[in-house]
Write a protein that holds these residues in place. Structure first.
Motif, PDB file in Angstrom:
ATOM      1  N   ASP A 156       0.841  -1.202   0.000  1.00 11.41           N
ATOM      2  CA  ASP A 156       0.000   0.000   0.000  1.00 11.41           C
ATOM      3  C   ASP A 156       0.874   1.250   0.000  1.00 11.41           C
ATOM      4  O   ASP A 156       2.083   1.193   0.236  1.00 11.41           O
ATOM      5  N   GLU A 157       0.259   2.380  -0.288  1.00  7.27           N
ATOM      6  CA  GLU A 157       0.988   3.631  -0.471  1.00  7.27           C
ATOM      7  C   GLU A 157       1.804   4.034   0.754  1.00  7.27           C
ATOM      8  O   GLU A 157       2.906   4.580   0.633  1.00  7.27           O
ATOM      9  N   ALA A 158       1.299   3.743   1.952  1.00  4.02           N
ATOM     10  CA  ALA A 158       2.027   4.098   3.178  1.00  4.02           C
ATOM     11  C   ALA A 158       3.345   3.333   3.274  1.00  4.02           C
ATOM     12  O   ALA A 158       4.371   3.891   3.678  1.00  4.02           O
ATOM     13  N   VAL A 159       3.326   2.066   2.884  1.00  4.14           N
ATOM     14  CA  VAL A 159       4.551   1.246   2.911  1.00  4.14           C
ATOM     15  C   VAL A 159       5.530   1.752   1.861  1.00  4.14           C
ATOM     16  O   VAL A 159       6.730   1.890   2.129  1.00  4.14           O
ATOM     17  N   VAL A 160       5.039   2.036   0.670  1.00  2.00           N
ATOM     18  CA  VAL A 160       5.899   2.541  -0.397  1.00  2.00           C
ATOM     19  C   VAL A 160       6.555   3.847   0.044  1.00  2.00           C
ATOM     20  O   VAL A 160       7.760   4.048  -0.148  1.00  2.00           O
ATOM     21  N   GLU A 161       5.783   4.731   0.655  1.00  2.00           N
ATOM     22  CA  GLU A 161       6.327   6.010   1.117  1.00  2.00           C
ATOM     23  C   GLU A 161       7.382   5.799   2.202  1.00  2.00           C
ATOM     24  O   GLU A 161       8.413   6.478   2.220  1.00  2.00           O
ATOM     25  N   LYS A 162       7.140   4.840   3.094  1.00  2.00           N
ATOM     26  CA  LYS A 162       8.105   4.559   4.172  1.00  2.00           C
ATOM     27  C   LYS A 162       9.434   4.059   3.609  1.00  2.00           C
ATOM     28  O   LYS A 162      10.498   4.535   4.010  1.00  2.00           O
ATOM     29  N   VAL A 163       9.383   3.108   2.671  1.00  2.00           N
ATOM     30  CA  VAL A 163      10.636   2.592   2.112  1.00  2.00           C
ATOM     31  C   VAL A 163      11.322   3.631   1.239  1.00  2.00           C
ATOM     32  O   VAL A 163      12.554   3.678   1.172  1.00  2.00           O
ATOM     33  N   LYS A 164      10.534   4.490   0.596  1.00  2.00           N
ATOM     34  CA  LYS A 164      11.100   5.564  -0.223  1.00  2.00           C
ATOM     35  C   LYS A 164      11.959   6.495   0.623  1.00  2.00           C
ATOM     36  O   LYS A 164      13.032   6.926   0.199  1.00  2.00           O
ATOM     37  N   ASN A 165      11.506   6.781   1.843  1.00  2.00           N
ATOM     38  CA  ASN A 165      12.205   7.717   2.722  1.00  2.00           C
ATOM     39  C   ASN A 165      13.292   7.077   3.578  1.00  2.00           C
ATOM     40  O   ASN A 165      14.135   7.781   4.134  1.00  2.00           O
ATOM     41  N   ALA A 166      13.292   5.754   3.691  1.00  2.00           N
ATOM     42  CA  ALA A 166      14.207   5.054   4.600  1.00  2.00           C
ATOM     43  C   ALA A 166      15.683   5.416   4.408  1.00  2.00           C
ATOM     44  O   ALA A 166      16.379   5.682   5.396  1.00  2.00           O
ATOM     45  N   PRO A 167      16.205   5.452   3.187  1.00  2.00           N
ATOM     46  CA  PRO A 167      17.639   5.729   3.047  1.00  2.00           C
ATOM     47  C   PRO A 167      18.061   7.129   3.504  1.00  2.00           C
ATOM     48  O   PRO A 167      19.237   7.356   3.765  1.00  2.00           O
ATOM     49  N   PHE A 168      17.104   8.040   3.624  1.00  2.00           N
ATOM     50  CA  PHE A 168      17.445   9.427   3.942  1.00  2.00           C
ATOM     51  C   PHE A 168      17.488   9.698   5.441  1.00  2.00           C
ATOM     52  O   PHE A 168      17.567  10.849   5.858  1.00  2.00           O
ATOM     53  N   ARG A 169      17.503   8.630   6.245  1.00  2.00           N
ATOM     54  CA  ARG A 169      17.623   8.788   7.695  1.00  2.00           C
ATOM     55  C   ARG A 169      19.059   9.049   8.117  1.00  2.00           C
ATOM     56  O   ARG A 169      19.324   9.298   9.290  1.00  2.00           O
ATOM     57  N   ALA A 170      19.978   8.973   7.170  1.00  2.00           N
ATOM     58  CA  ALA A 170      21.404   9.230   7.435  1.00  2.00           C
ATOM     59  C   ALA A 170      22.038   9.702   6.130  1.00  2.00           C
ATOM     60  O   ALA A 170      21.524   9.406   5.044  1.00  2.00           O
TER      61      ALA A 170
END
Length: 182
Positions: free
Chosen positions: A72-86
Motif C-alpha cells: 500500500d501507499e504508506a509502505v511505499v512512502e516509508k521505504v522511499k524515505n528510509a535511506p534518507f535517515r542518514a
C-alpha cells in the motif's frame, strides 16, 4: 575512547545528520570491516556505499521491491524515505563461496561481524550509526539490483552519520540470565 569502553557502551543512534564519514575516516571504517573473522580467507563480504545520489538510487531499489509486492501507499512512502535517515548507508553483503570447511552460515556471520566492526570504527572516530535489516533485504528485486547470486545475502544496511543526539545510557543486564558454565 578506549576499545573496551566502546564495546561496553555501544548504542545505536537513529538521529543522524551530515556530514558522513569520508576520506581516511571512511577508509578506516572499511578496513575495520575487512578485519572480521574470515575462516579460510574467503573474504565473504561486499560493501556498497550510498550517499548523495546513491541514496536516491537505494530509495528507488526499495520502492521497486515494495511496488512488486503490491504494497500500500504508506509502505511505499516509508521505504522511499528510509535511506534518507542518514547521509550514508552501507549495504553489507555476504558474498558466499562454496567451501568444504566453511559453510554459508559462517560466511553470513563473518559479514555480520564486518558490519559490527564498521559501526564500531565509525563511533571510535566520532561518528555514529545504526544497523537495519527488514524484509526488503531478502526481496528478489533488491537482490537483483545488488547483483546477488547463489547463497549471497544482504546482512544489513549500516546507516552512518554525525550524531544528532546524545546516546541513552546502556541498560544494565544481569549476566546470570545470559551465561552458563559447563
Amino acid at each position: 575512547m578506549d576499545a573496551l569502553d566502546l564495546l561496553l557502551n555501544r548504542r545505536s543512534i537513529a538521529k543522524l545528520s551530515a556530514p558522513a564519514p569520508e576520506g581516511q575516516v571512511l577508509e578506516n571504517i572499511i578496513r575495520a570491516g575487512l578485519r572480521a573473522p574470515d575462516h579460510a580467507a574467503l573474504t565473504p563480504w561486499r560493501f556498497v556505499i550510498a550517499q548523495g545520489e546513491g541514496l536516491n538510487k537505494l530509495s528507488d531499489i526499495l520502492v521497486k521491491a515494495a511496488e512488486a509486492d503490491n504494497s500500500d501507499e504508506a509502505v511505499v512512502e516509508k521505504v522511499k524515505n528510509a535511506p534518507f535517515r542518514a547521509p550514508m548507508v552501507i549495504t553489507v553483503i555476504a558474498k558466499v563461496t562454496e567451501h568444504d570447511k566453511v559453510p554459508a552460515l559462517e560466511q553470513y556471520l563473518s559479514a555480520g561481524c564486518a558490519a559490527q566492526a564498521m559501526q564500531m570504527a565509525a563511533v571510535a572516530q566520532g561518528f555514529q550509526g545504526f544497523w537495519r535489516s527488514g524484509k526488503w533485504m531478502f526481496h528478489s528485486e533488491v537482490h537483483q539490483a545488488f547483483g546477488l547470486e547463489g547463497d549471497d545475502e544482504i546482512v544489513g544496511f549500516l546507516y552512518l552519520g554525525t550524531p544528532g543526539c546524545t546516546p541513552m545510557k546502556v541498560p544494565e543486564r544481569d549476566l546470570s540470565k545470559f551465561v552458563e558454565f559447563l
